[in-house]
Design a protein around this motif. Sequence first.
Motif, PDB file in Angstrom:
ATOM      1  N   ILE A   3      70.545  -5.860  58.332  1.00 28.67           N
ATOM      2  CA  ILE A   3      71.022  -4.696  58.359  1.00 28.67           C
ATOM      3  C   ILE A   3      72.429  -4.680  57.928  1.00 28.67           C
ATOM      4  O   ILE A   3      73.042  -4.079  56.885  1.00 28.67           O
ATOM      5  N   VAL A   4      73.307  -5.615  58.373  1.00 34.57           N
ATOM      6  CA  VAL A   4      74.517  -5.970  58.034  1.00 34.57           C
ATOM      7  C   VAL A   4      74.838  -6.520  56.740  1.00 34.57           C
ATOM      8  O   VAL A   4      75.536  -5.984  55.996  1.00 34.57           O
ATOM      9  N   ALA A   5      73.743  -7.383  56.254  1.00 35.98           N
ATOM     10  CA  ALA A   5      73.877  -7.846  54.804  1.00 35.98           C
ATOM     11  C   ALA A   5      73.402  -6.739  53.726  1.00 35.98           C
ATOM     12  O   ALA A   5      74.001  -6.696  52.646  1.00 35.98           O
ATOM     13  N   ARG A   6      72.327  -5.893  54.149  1.00 34.17           N
ATOM     14  CA  ARG A   6      71.804  -4.887  53.028  1.00 34.17           C
ATOM     15  C   ARG A   6      72.357  -3.561  53.206  1.00 34.17           C
ATOM     16  O   ARG A   6      72.028  -2.669  52.407  1.00 34.17           O
TER      17      ARG A   6
ATOM     18  N   LYS B 194      64.835   0.373  53.162  1.00 33.69           N
ATOM     19  CA  LYS B 194      63.942   1.591  52.273  1.00 33.69           C
ATOM     20  C   LYS B 194      63.294   2.123  53.430  1.00 33.69           C
ATOM     21  O   LYS B 194      62.660   1.515  54.514  1.00 33.69           O
ATOM     22  N   GLU B 195      62.899   3.496  53.347  1.00 39.07           N
ATOM     23  CA  GLU B 195      62.279   4.086  54.386  1.00 39.07           C
ATOM     24  C   GLU B 195      61.120   3.660  54.662  1.00 39.07           C
ATOM     25  O   GLU B 195      60.354   3.524  56.074  1.00 39.07           O
ATOM     26  N   ASP B 196      59.957   3.029  53.833  1.00 33.93           N
ATOM     27  CA  ASP B 196      58.803   2.539  54.100  1.00 33.93           C
ATOM     28  C   ASP B 196      58.924   1.216  54.892  1.00 33.93           C
ATOM     29  O   ASP B 196      58.199   0.788  55.813  1.00 33.93           O
TER      30      ASP B 196
ATOM     31  N   LEU C 234      67.517   3.176  58.665  1.00 38.94           N
ATOM     32  CA  LEU C 234      67.689   4.177  57.684  1.00 38.94           C
ATOM     33  C   LEU C 234      69.079   4.269  57.115  1.00 38.94           C
ATOM     34  O   LEU C 234      69.204   4.321  55.959  1.00 38.94           O
ATOM     35  N   ALA C 235      69.977   4.303  58.099  1.00 41.67           N
ATOM     36  CA  ALA C 235      71.306   4.732  57.685  1.00 41.67           C
ATOM     37  C   ALA C 235      72.451   3.496  57.484  1.00 41.67           C
ATOM     38  O   ALA C 235      73.222   3.535  56.501  1.00 41.67           O
TER      39      ALA C 235
ATOM     40  N   TRP D 178      70.236  11.250  52.358  1.00 37.79           N
ATOM     41  CA  TRP D 178      69.105  10.481  51.994  1.00 37.79           C
ATOM     42  C   TRP D 178      67.784  10.364  53.020  1.00 37.79           C
ATOM     43  O   TRP D 178      66.591   9.928  52.540  1.00 37.79           O
ATOM     44  N   PHE D 179      68.124  10.665  54.173  1.00 41.13           N
ATOM     45  CA  PHE D 179      66.656  10.810  55.153  1.00 41.13           C
ATOM     46  C   PHE D 179      65.904  11.864  54.726  1.00 41.13           C
ATOM     47  O   PHE D 179      66.121  12.867  54.442  1.00 41.13           O
TER      48      PHE D 179
END
Length: 448
Positions: free
Chosen positions: A108-111, A115-117, A214-215, A242-243
């Motif tokens: 999460i920190v890196a990206r 994506k939702e899926d 997601l956020a 974007w949710f």
Amino acid sequence: MYKAKRAASLKVRRRIGKYELGRTIGEGTFAKVRFAKNMESGDPVAIKILDKAKVQKHGLVEQIRREICTMKLIQHPNVVRLHEVMGSKARIFIVLEYVTGGELHDIIVARGSLKEDEARRYFQQLINAVDYCHSRGVYHRDLKLENLLLDSAGNLKISDFGLSAISEQVKDDGLLYTSCGTPNYVAPEVIEDKGYDGTLADLWSCGVILFVMLAGYLPFEDDNIASLYKMISGAQFTCPSWFSDGAKRLIARILDPNPSTRITIPQLLKDPWFKKGYKPPVFDEKYQTSLDDVDAAFGDSEEKHVKEEMEGQPASMNAFELISLNRGLNLENLFETDKKYKREKRFTSQCPPKEIINRIEAAAKPLGFDIQKKNYKMQMENIEAGRKGNLNVATEVFQVAPSLHVVVLKKARGDTLEFQKFYRTLSAQLKDVVWVCEGEAEEKSSTA
């Protein structure tokens, strides 16, 4: 000087029972985690090593015992597996599944966000594992991104049950009363310290995890702890634009500050957003749960303690040492034909060093030799005296490359011709061990 360098290059392997320890992959106040290999199956594992004296000094014996027992109860594909527990006089060894994909937190920190899926798939695995834990009477109480690991196939694995509670800790009113967890992920009822339902508190933390995936950031965050708790108690958060509508609705139902109206896991499993692309977990039925090893690990019985062994690896030969033995860089030149080398023979082998030593021993004993071994050195002495007394042969295995070893045999005492005869007989019996022997090198030299 040369001998000192060779001695310094001797590496020592440490073995705990059937496990060979490798590099350190994690370290904390009371424990060190090391990579290890099961020497029977070849499987990689992680071994958490705890110092018994430190654990006792800080009154953590029961907490650690509870964590171990909890993890042994949980045999789920999305929970880090605890294989076994061992103990010695001074240490406790917790053998865990080796998970190679890192923390979900780091991804999460890196990206920034998922994506939702992808987030949904991790969330489905998380809920499956948490639901299973609850069905076994186990409440994690510290679910957060840092405690979610990924395996090599990208599957989620829950770790660190150090703050978990079990059903026996639930009071008569069905609630838990110990306030614990990480502030940003903790449920409002846990903060209020009036008792809480372990299943609903864990589910709240899962909702925070889903939001972060997601956020890319936490729904509740403030440097002031009082302000943070006020935000959590009032469920003061806003979903990014974007949710999807389905994700927004589900998160709102999970992050409901009122536990009596919060969605339950059975209800969540029926949610349309959650069900999309859902795949049920596949269980491995071969594992059997037993707590016998836990009692043995924490007990004082030396009979039940695991053996800690130190085993040296062959000394390594670097390029300079190889050149000092040879006239050129061709491997064949390692086997000189000058008369001065008649008291010393060498051959190379691609077999493991321990196998080489054992095979030499097995071949030499029937020839009347007494064997003394230490690591990858051997002293072989013929019981019967020859023309110049008892033939004594010093042997050592050196590592040239990970899969290539040089074996050096030197006549320490006795007749040189007897040594030559012994070597010819020995090498004939080691045909499947020897890769290139001195005799072959001499043949090549004479035909060149």
